[in-house]
Scaffold this active site. Sequence first.
Site, PDB file in Angstrom:
ATOM      1  N   GLY A 173     -25.052 -33.892 -25.717  1.00  0.00           N
ATOM      2  CA  GLY A 173     -25.315 -34.088 -24.293  1.00  0.00           C
ATOM      3  C   GLY A 173     -24.902 -35.480 -23.850  1.00  0.00           C
ATOM      4  O   GLY A 173     -24.131 -36.175 -24.532  1.00  0.00           O
ATOM      5  N   SER A 219     -42.288 -46.144 -18.697  1.00  0.00           N
ATOM      6  CA  SER A 219     -41.151 -47.011 -19.018  1.00  0.00           C
ATOM      7  C   SER A 219     -41.603 -48.346 -19.609  1.00  0.00           C
ATOM      8  O   SER A 219     -42.520 -48.990 -19.100  1.00  0.00           O
ATOM      9  CB  SER A 219     -40.328 -47.283 -17.759  1.00  0.00           C
ATOM     10  OG  SER A 219     -39.320 -48.229 -18.062  1.00  0.00           O
ATOM     11  N   LYS A 270     -28.335 -40.911 -14.516  1.00  0.00           N
ATOM     12  CA  LYS A 270     -27.217 -41.710 -15.034  1.00  0.00           C
ATOM     13  C   LYS A 270     -25.851 -41.216 -14.544  1.00  0.00           C
ATOM     14  O   LYS A 270     -24.936 -42.021 -14.362  1.00  0.00           O
ATOM     15  CB  LYS A 270     -27.241 -41.738 -16.569  1.00  0.00           C
ATOM     16  CG  LYS A 270     -28.397 -42.567 -17.115  1.00  0.00           C
ATOM     17  CD  LYS A 270     -28.372 -42.641 -18.625  1.00  0.00           C
ATOM     18  CE  LYS A 270     -29.626 -43.324 -19.136  1.00  0.00           C
ATOM     19  NZ  LYS A 270     -29.643 -43.432 -20.611  1.00  0.00           N
TER      20      LYS A 270
HETATM   21  P1  ATR Z   1     -29.404 -36.080 -22.819  1.00  0.00           P
HETATM   22  O1  ATR Z   1     -28.979 -36.789 -21.567  1.00  0.00           O
HETATM   23  O2  ATR Z   1     -30.734 -36.515 -23.366  1.00  0.00           O
HETATM   24  O3  ATR Z   1     -28.340 -36.057 -23.843  1.00  0.00           O
HETATM   25  P2  ATR Z   1     -28.720 -33.379 -22.245  1.00  0.00           P
HETATM   26  O4  ATR Z   1     -27.384 -33.822 -21.719  1.00  0.00           O
HETATM   27  O5  ATR Z   1     -29.486 -32.324 -21.519  1.00  0.00           O
HETATM   28  O6  ATR Z   1     -29.719 -34.587 -22.342  1.00  0.00           O
HETATM   29  O7  ATR Z   1     -28.517 -32.924 -23.769  1.00  0.00           O
HETATM   30  C1  ATR Z   1     -29.578 -32.507 -24.573  1.00  0.00           C
HETATM   31  C2  ATR Z   1     -29.049 -32.248 -25.979  1.00  0.00           C
HETATM   32  O8  ATR Z   1     -30.132 -31.905 -26.832  1.00  0.00           O
HETATM   33  C3  ATR Z   1     -28.054 -31.110 -26.058  1.00  0.00           C
HETATM   34  O9  ATR Z   1     -27.131 -31.395 -27.070  1.00  0.00           O
HETATM   35  C4  ATR Z   1     -28.954 -29.923 -26.414  1.00  0.00           C
HETATM   36  O10 ATR Z   1     -28.277 -28.855 -27.041  1.00  0.00           O
HETATM   37  P3  ATR Z   1     -27.521 -27.744 -26.155  1.00  0.00           P
HETATM   38  O11 ATR Z   1     -26.201 -28.337 -25.746  1.00  0.00           O
HETATM   39  O12 ATR Z   1     -27.364 -26.586 -27.085  1.00  0.00           O
HETATM   40  O13 ATR Z   1     -28.424 -27.448 -24.988  1.00  0.00           O
HETATM   41  C5  ATR Z   1     -29.894 -30.594 -27.390  1.00  0.00           C
HETATM   42  N1  ATR Z   1     -31.187 -29.922 -27.544  1.00  0.00           N
HETATM   43  C6  ATR Z   1     -32.201 -29.874 -26.649  1.00  0.00           C
HETATM   44  N2  ATR Z   1     -33.263 -29.209 -27.152  1.00  0.00           N
HETATM   45  C7  ATR Z   1     -32.913 -28.795 -28.410  1.00  0.00           C
HETATM   46  C8  ATR Z   1     -33.575 -28.071 -29.460  1.00  0.00           C
HETATM   47  N3  ATR Z   1     -34.815 -27.627 -29.300  1.00  0.00           N
HETATM   48  N4  ATR Z   1     -32.898 -27.873 -30.602  1.00  0.00           N
HETATM   49  C9  ATR Z   1     -31.648 -28.323 -30.761  1.00  0.00           C
HETATM   50  N5  ATR Z   1     -30.959 -29.011 -29.822  1.00  0.00           N
HETATM   51  C10 ATR Z   1     -31.596 -29.253 -28.650  1.00  0.00           C
END
Ligand code: ATR
Length: 281
Positions: free
Chosen positions: A133, A18, A69
């Site tokens: 997300g 961090s 969060k």
């Molecule tokens: P955060 O709090 O960082 O937003 P999250 O709520 O888990 O974490 O959301 C992660 C986001 O990244 C989601 O939109 C996820 O897509 P999905 O809803 O289909 O899971 C996206 N994401 C994560 N890895 C990905 C990848 N390799 N390619 C495309 N989208 C990805």
Amino acid sequence: MVDPVDRYAVFGNPISHSKSPLIHHLFAQQTSQNIEYTAELVATDGFDAAVADFARRGGKGLNITVPFKQQAFALATRRSARAERAGAVNTLVLHSPGDYYGDTTDGIGLVRDLIRNHRYKLCDKKILVLGAGGAVRGILEPLLDNRPAQLTIANRTRTTAVQLASDFADLGEVHGCGLNDIGGDAFDIIINGTSASLGGELPPLSPALLHANTFCYDMMYAAVATPFMRWSKENGCAETADGLGMLVEQAAESFRIWRGVEPVTGKVIETVRLSLAQPDL
Ligand code: ATR
């Protein structure tokens, strides 16, 4: 008489990398505030107890990061309107054990970084946001407050994007779609809010999404250009940025909420950038 030190911390898991202690230390120096700010690793099943313990020991405020969060949102006894919309809290003001005010500063941090540091105006722009997300939910209201021409949310899981768009439809022209069916013309600004960069990955994207002046902004940051930033440069876009400025701006807004003074961020962003290349700084 020496002022007593007010204690603050960031709670997360993991937390060792961090930059928040460095950032808040620089803010405190700049504004002559007598505070202590530490990074605390919190067990994934121990969040509520850790907050109560910190408050009992006189802690005045917390930043909250992954994965807490939503738990911080639930724990807050009062919340700002923007936190209600985001469904997440990254800033707690600890009034006493059990009496916590929750706010979120991520969205305003992003918009301030775009407007103040990158001199980018969002009004009338075509915005594409990648991901649907928690991180994306937190930025939609402040983006829409700037009256873009339209905002498209594209996600790997299409249904999540469509749902998120409908949750914010009262605030402007918002559409949700899958990554493969974005369609339409190129966008003025693309904001990567997926967690794909964390694993060194890039969502599959068509270069047709870009025009020569498209600004590609990755909410992630790193010592080197992220895969999304590299993709945009390889496809002819000069304007790219990572989310380090957003990190510093969200911290500045938390600092203002706690201390009532707004730090100046430019030099702090430069110092934190240097510290990415020299981790011992
Ligand atoms: P955060 O709090 O960082 O937003 P999250 O709520 O888990 O974490 O959301 C992660 C986001 O990244 C989601 O939109 C996820 O897509 P999905 O809803 O289909 O899971 C996206 N994401 C994560 N890895 C990905 C990848 N390799 N390619 C495309 N989208 C990805």
